[in-house]
Structure formats: C-alpha cells, structure tokens
Design a protein around this motif. Sequence first.
Motif, PDB file in Angstrom:
ATOM      1  N   ALA A 134       2.184  47.302   5.270  1.00 25.01           N
ATOM      2  CA  ALA A 134       3.129  47.005   6.346  1.00 25.01           C
ATOM      3  C   ALA A 134       4.468  47.585   5.955  1.00 25.01           C
ATOM      4  CB  ALA A 134       3.240  45.501   6.543  1.00 25.01           C
ATOM      5  N   GLY A 135       5.192  48.115   6.922  1.00 28.87           N
ATOM      6  CA  GLY A 135       6.509  48.648   6.625  1.00 28.87           C
ATOM      7  C   GLY A 135       6.835  49.887   7.424  1.00 28.87           C
ATOM      8  N   PRO A 136       7.778  50.673   6.909  1.00 24.60           N
ATOM      9  CA  PRO A 136       8.227  51.843   7.668  1.00 24.60           C
ATOM     10  C   PRO A 136       7.115  52.870   7.833  1.00 24.60           C
ATOM     11  CG  PRO A 136       9.177  51.862   5.465  1.00 24.60           C
ATOM     12  CD  PRO A 136       8.451  50.564   5.618  1.00 24.60           C
ATOM     13  N   GLY A 137       7.141  53.520   8.979  1.00 23.06           N
ATOM     14  CA  GLY A 137       6.137  54.536   9.252  1.00 23.06           C
ATOM     15  C   GLY A 137       6.598  55.518  10.296  1.00 23.06           C
ATOM     16  N   MET A 138       5.747  56.486  10.528  1.00 25.01           N
ATOM     17  CA  MET A 138       6.030  57.555  11.479  1.00 25.01           C
ATOM     18  C   MET A 138       4.912  57.545  12.518  1.00 25.01           C
ATOM     19  SD  MET A 138       6.489  61.601  10.568  1.00 25.01           S
ATOM     20  CE  MET A 138       4.849  61.843   9.888  1.00 25.01           C
ATOM     21  N   VAL A 139       5.286  57.689  13.783  1.00 26.47           N
ATOM     22  CA  VAL A 139       4.313  57.752  14.873  1.00 26.47           C
ATOM     23  C   VAL A 139       4.479  59.099  15.564  1.00 26.47           C
ATOM     24  CG1 VAL A 139       3.525  56.719  17.034  1.00 26.47           C
ATOM     25  CG2 VAL A 139       4.364  55.255  15.192  1.00 26.47           C
ATOM     26  N   VAL A 140       3.387  59.852  15.593  1.00 33.63           N
ATOM     27  CA  VAL A 140       3.373  61.169  16.237  1.00 33.63           C
ATOM     28  C   VAL A 140       2.624  61.021  17.557  1.00 33.63           C
ATOM     29  CG1 VAL A 140       2.598  63.560  16.033  1.00 33.63           C
ATOM     30  CG2 VAL A 140       3.358  62.330  13.993  1.00 33.63           C
ATOM     31  N   THR A 141       3.265  61.438  18.644  1.00 31.40           N
ATOM     32  CA  THR A 141       2.627  61.428  19.958  1.00 31.40           C
ATOM     33  C   THR A 141       2.275  62.863  20.325  1.00 31.40           C
ATOM     34  OG1 THR A 141       3.935  59.499  20.605  1.00 31.40           O
ATOM     35  CG2 THR A 141       2.880  60.754  22.374  1.00 31.40           C
ATOM     36  N   ASN A 142       1.003  63.095  20.582  1.00 34.95           N
ATOM     37  CA  ASN A 142       0.539  64.424  20.954  1.00 34.95           C
ATOM     38  C   ASN A 142       0.872  64.728  22.413  1.00 34.95           C
ATOM     39  OD1 ASN A 142      -0.547  64.610  18.419  1.00 34.95           O
ATOM     40  ND2 ASN A 142      -2.646  64.231  19.069  1.00 34.95           N
ATOM     41  N   ILE A 143       0.723  65.973  22.801  1.00 38.34           N
ATOM     42  CA  ILE A 143       1.017  66.355  24.183  1.00 38.34           C
ATOM     43  C   ILE A 143       0.034  65.716  25.164  1.00 38.34           C
ATOM     44  CG2 ILE A 143       2.233  68.494  23.636  1.00 38.34           C
ATOM     45  CD1 ILE A 143      -0.335  70.027  24.157  1.00 38.34           C
ATOM     46  N   ASP A 144      -1.133  65.291  24.682  1.00 37.08           N
ATOM     47  CA  ASP A 144      -2.093  64.609  25.552  1.00 37.08           C
ATOM     48  C   ASP A 144      -1.861  63.097  25.590  1.00 37.08           C
ATOM     49  OD1 ASP A 144      -3.032  63.846  23.076  1.00 37.08           O
ATOM     50  OD2 ASP A 144      -5.024  64.719  23.313  1.00 37.08           O
ATOM     51  N   GLY A 145      -0.801  62.622  24.921  1.00 30.74           N
ATOM     52  CA  GLY A 145      -0.444  61.206  24.945  1.00 30.74           C
ATOM     53  C   GLY A 145      -1.051  60.373  23.827  1.00 30.74           C
ATOM     54  N   LYS A 146      -1.979  60.927  23.054  1.00 34.38           N
ATOM     55  CA  LYS A 146      -2.574  60.183  21.952  1.00 34.38           C
ATOM     56  C   LYS A 146      -1.560  60.050  20.820  1.00 34.38           C
ATOM     57  CE  LYS A 146      -7.301  61.441  22.960  1.00 34.38           C
ATOM     58  NZ  LYS A 146      -8.516  62.107  22.489  1.00 34.38           N
ATOM     59  N   GLN A 147      -1.650  58.936  20.093  1.00 39.77           N
ATOM     60  CA  GLN A 147      -0.711  58.668  19.012  1.00 39.77           C
ATOM     61  C   GLN A 147      -1.426  58.585  17.672  1.00 39.77           C
ATOM     62  OE1 GLN A 147       1.194  55.036  20.464  1.00 39.77           O
ATOM     63  NE2 GLN A 147       3.063  56.234  20.681  1.00 39.77           N
ATOM     64  N   PHE A 148      -0.694  58.979  16.632  1.00 39.59           N
ATOM     65  CA  PHE A 148      -1.159  58.820  15.263  1.00 39.59           C
ATOM     66  C   PHE A 148      -0.015  58.225  14.465  1.00 39.59           C
ATOM     67  CE2 PHE A 148      -1.355  60.321  10.855  1.00 39.59           C
ATOM     68  CZ  PHE A 148      -2.555  59.740  10.488  1.00 39.59           C
ATOM     69  N   ALA A 149      -0.292  57.147  13.731  1.00 41.85           N
ATOM     70  CA  ALA A 149       0.732  56.476  12.922  1.00 41.85           C
ATOM     71  C   ALA A 149       0.332  56.539  11.456  1.00 41.85           C
ATOM     72  CB  ALA A 149       0.878  55.021  13.360  1.00 41.85           C
ATOM     73  N   ILE A 150       1.336  56.631  10.601  1.00 35.69           N
ATOM     74  CA  ILE A 150       1.110  56.587   9.160  1.00 35.69           C
ATOM     75  C   ILE A 150       2.269  55.848   8.515  1.00 35.69           C
ATOM     76  CG2 ILE A 150       2.128  58.889   8.852  1.00 35.69           C
ATOM     77  CD1 ILE A 150       0.193  59.178   6.415  1.00 35.69           C
ATOM     78  N   THR A 151       1.950  54.993   7.552  1.00 36.37           N
ATOM     79  CA  THR A 151       2.999  54.290   6.820  1.00 36.37           C
ATOM     80  C   THR A 151       3.473  55.172   5.676  1.00 36.37           C
ATOM     81  OG1 THR A 151       1.309  53.145   5.521  1.00 36.37           O
ATOM     82  CG2 THR A 151       2.210  51.967   7.409  1.00 36.37           C
ATOM     83  N   LEU A 152       4.787  55.276   5.543  1.00 31.64           N
ATOM     84  CA  LEU A 152       5.414  56.129   4.530  1.00 31.64           C
ATOM     85  C   LEU A 152       6.726  55.517   4.082  1.00 31.64           C
ATOM     86  CD1 LEU A 152       5.331  59.551   6.409  1.00 31.64           C
ATOM     87  CD2 LEU A 152       3.983  59.026   4.400  1.00 31.64           C
ATOM     88  N   ASP A 153       7.115  55.804   2.843  1.00 32.32           N
ATOM     89  CA  ASP A 153       8.491  55.547   2.439  1.00 32.32           C
ATOM     90  C   ASP A 153       9.320  56.671   3.040  1.00 32.32           C
ATOM     91  OD1 ASP A 153       7.888  53.313   0.887  1.00 32.32           O
ATOM     92  OD2 ASP A 153       7.432  54.544  -0.875  1.00 32.32           O
ATOM     93  N   ASP A 154      10.480  56.380   3.526  1.00 33.54           N
ATOM     94  CA  ASP A 154      11.385  57.372   4.114  1.00 33.54           C
ATOM     95  C   ASP A 154      10.702  58.216   5.192  1.00 33.54           C
ATOM     96  OD1 ASP A 154      13.661  58.971   4.567  1.00 33.54           O
ATOM     97  OD2 ASP A 154      13.030  60.411   3.045  1.00 33.54           O
ATOM     98  N   PRO A 155      10.193  57.585   6.253  1.00 38.62           N
ATOM     99  CA  PRO A 155       9.560  58.368   7.312  1.00 38.62           C
ATOM    100  C   PRO A 155      10.559  59.170   8.146  1.00 38.62           C
ATOM    101  CG  PRO A 155       9.704  56.091   7.982  1.00 38.62           C
ATOM    102  CD  PRO A 155      10.186  56.157   6.550  1.00 38.62           C
ATOM    103  N   GLU A 156      11.854  58.877   7.991  1.00 37.35           N
ATOM    104  CA  GLU A 156      12.860  59.576   8.784  1.00 37.35           C
ATOM    105  C   GLU A 156      12.904  61.072   8.480  1.00 37.35           C
ATOM    106  OE1 GLU A 156      13.539  56.784   6.992  1.00 37.35           O
ATOM    107  OE2 GLU A 156      13.735  55.323   8.618  1.00 37.35           O
ATOM    108  N   THR A 157      12.726  61.441   7.210  1.00 35.92           N
ATOM    109  CA  THR A 157      12.810  62.855   6.831  1.00 35.92           C
ATOM    110  C   THR A 157      11.684  63.682   7.441  1.00 35.92           C
ATOM    111  OG1 THR A 157      13.962  62.270   4.796  1.00 35.92           O
ATOM    112  CG2 THR A 157      12.972  64.466   4.896  1.00 35.92           C
TER     113      THR A 157
END
Length: 184
Positions: A138-161
């Motif tokens: 649990a914690g900070p992560g990055m969510v990528v939304t594809n052009i077809d609307g599907k999402q992929f999330a991954i937990t990472l330290d410093d997801p902002e970079t």
Amino acid sequence: MTSVPAASTTSMLPLRETEVGAWSRIITANIFIWATLVVVALSTAVYVPITFSGDIGSGVFGLVIIVVVAVPLASFIRLRITVDWRGLRIVSLLLHIPLKRIPLNKIRAVETMEIRPSEWGCWGYRIMPGRSALVLRAGPGMVVTNIDGKQFAITLDDPETPAALLNTLGSQPSDVTASLGGPR
C-alpha cells in the motif's frame, strides 16, 4: 463500497525539444520473497516424507508442483521498471521475461496516487475488467491510462518522476521519438 483516492496532477520534466530521458529502478517485493519461501517450505514438508517412504512417483509429482508454483512467485521478487522513449516496461530479473509493456504511443494519461491493495484486487499482479495492477504494498503509485481507457497501476517509491517523464515524452513531437527508432 470504497472510494477511489484522488489522483494528483503530475507535472512534466524540463526537457528541451530534442532531448529524451530515461528512468529505471529495480524493486524488491518482500511479499513475494515470503510467499515463495512459504510455498517451498510447506511443499518440502509434505513431499519429502512421501519421497522417502518409497513412493517415488508421488514425490516427483510433488516436486513438479513445487516448481510450477514457486518459479512464478519467485519471478516477481526482483523487477526492473523502466520508463523511456519506448514507454513503460516491467521485466522480471529472475527469468528476464517482460511482465508488462505499454508503448508510449498507447498512453493517454499518467497520474500518481495512493494505491490501496483492496481497491486494485489485493497484492500481486492483478487483472480485472478494464484495468490491471502490480501491487506490492500500500502506498504511492503510478496509474497509466491507455488510449483505449484501460488502466494499469503499480506501486513505487517516488512515482512522480516516472509519471512526469512519461507525460513529457508523450507530449514531445513525434519526430523526436521517431528519430530514436520508436513509432509515434
């Protein structure tokens, strides 16, 4: 029903028009270390006595099951996450196989947010209708939304970079990434 946490606005990295950037991290997923050890220990406790009792067929079958379960678990222990002009890539360092690849030209938006395992299907690599996730904690992560609307999330330290780099690279003119060999 749980509420989805609000995403933060992700800034862009200051790159000149003809510059590109790259970001890479190796992460260790402690949950998969423990899961692999538990599976191997329990399997060993069950199948070693069977093997020594003289039932070689069952012992060999048990060892095959151990391998079939433990190797995929172990493949998630050490992962390399890379963001560059090709997009987002996640590779298992144990087996050197790609676990996820999202090309830059397929990414519509990238944002950072707090990832709660219960909202993404729990821990591990999860596939759900319209979205998937690699949740290691649990914690900070990055969510990528594809052009077809599907999402992929991954937990990472410093997801902002990495999120900012993906946003920056995605906004560059297509001739910059094409000159690097990537389709845009």
